[in-house]
Write an enzyme that holds these catalytic residues in place. Structure first.
Site, PDB file in Angstrom:
ATOM      1  N   ARG A 115      -3.888 -10.373   3.997  1.00 13.44           N
ATOM      2  CA  ARG A 115      -4.088 -10.373   2.544  1.00 13.44           C
ATOM      3  C   ARG A 115      -2.855  -9.756   1.902  1.00 13.44           C
ATOM      4  NH1 ARG A 115      -6.186  -7.050  -1.511  1.00 13.44           N
ATOM      5  NH2 ARG A 115      -7.440  -8.147  -3.079  1.00 13.44           N
ATOM      6  N   LYS A 137       0.830  -1.205   0.000  1.00 11.05           N
ATOM      7  CA  LYS A 137       0.000   0.000   0.000  1.00 11.05           C
ATOM      8  C   LYS A 137       0.864   1.254   0.000  1.00 11.05           C
ATOM      9  CE  LYS A 137      -4.162  -1.853   0.082  1.00 11.05           C
ATOM     10  NZ  LYS A 137      -5.045  -1.917   1.238  1.00 11.05           N
TER      11      LYS A 137
END
Length: 277
Positions: A256, A221
């Site tokens: 994840r 991210k």
């Protein structure tokens, strides 16, 4: 019967990301071919993935919705092929906010629903999860992907995200979803600034304590790119492993990730330390 992972008696689960999309933020287009997608999923399973999360619609900042038929065209052949060739011990998850796509995926062999809207984009989603008795991940997202990074604002991000998830848990229970089928995800990167994302990761223990098992999706991210001053998102595996370690020690149950092998090792070591405590 499929159920969510328990909190204390088993190691955390690794969910490998399989984006069957042309425009996902770090691997768009790499696995849009069914054969390539299946091969990558099998490689992630060999590296230690417990779940494969298959998505046909990018939810990166600025992305636009993909029509249901196109999502189905992308994901259903992959799910069918995987269900034919992998053990039932490997769970398959459909990453979508559409109940129609989720239902087709479950019919094709998926086991979980991962809904980044927590059942808000499609009112039929919670009823579907209840009817099919499958685990569903309820994620926090402020705004829609197309505009969610345009000046996101919170007075207290941890409290507000926790309150949102509490309300969505109640909505899921009211729709008939069993309590042991619900997971929550604080939604790193979904309508949050750098400071918001860091506060959520620092506060993971609060999400673990208040409710169902927690899923963390911090892999590659932008928050990690910014902290590490690394513009190449594919180079953020070590940073992602750091978030996995932090999460395990906080009690997070599912991670994840794009890079399975490194995060499997990070989770296993952190779990051993947590058990030793």
């Amino acid at each position: 019967m499929k159920s969510t992972p328990s909190r204390h008696d088993t190691p955390p689960l690794i969910m490998g990301i399989l984006n069957v999309t042309p425009d996902s933020f770090s691997d768009g287009g790499r696995y849009s071919d069914t054969a390539a997608a299946v091969q990558h999923a099998l490689a992630m399973i060999d590296e230690g993935a417990d779940i494969i999360d298959i998505g046909g619609e990018s939810t990166r900042p600025g992305s636009r919705a993909v029509p249901d038929p196109e999502q189905e065209r992308r994901v259903i052949p992959v799910i069918q092929r995987l269900r034919e060739c992998v053990s039932r011990s490997t769970q398959l998850s459909i990453d979508t906010t559409s109940a129609r796509v989720a239902e087709a995926a479950l019919d094709a062999g998926a086991d979980w629903i991962n809904d980044t809207s927590a059942g808000r984009d499609d009112p039929a989603m919670l009823a579907l999860a209840a009817d099919r008795s499958v685990p569903i991940v309820l994620m926090h997202r402020q705004g829609m992907p197309e505009a969610m990074q345009q000046n996101p604002c919170y007075a207290d991000v941890v409290a507000e995200v926790r309150g949102f998830l509490s309300a969505r848990i109640e909505a899921a229970l009211a729709a008939g979803v069993a309590q042991n089928k619900i997971l929550t995800d604080p939604g790193i990167g979904f309508g949050k600034t750098l400071e918001h994302n860091l506060a959520l990761m620092a506060g993971l223990g609060e999400f673990v304590r208040f409710g169902p098992p927690v899923l963390l999706g911090a892999s590659r991210k932008r928050v990690l790119s910014t902290v590490c001053r690394e513009p190449d998102l594919t180079a953020l595996m070590p940073a992602t492993c750091a978030t996995t370690t932090i999460g395990v020690l906080a009690g997070v149950r599912v991670f994840r990730v794009h890079d399975v092998a490194g995060n499997r090792q990070a989770a296993d070591v952190a779990w051993a330390v947590r058990r030793a405590e």
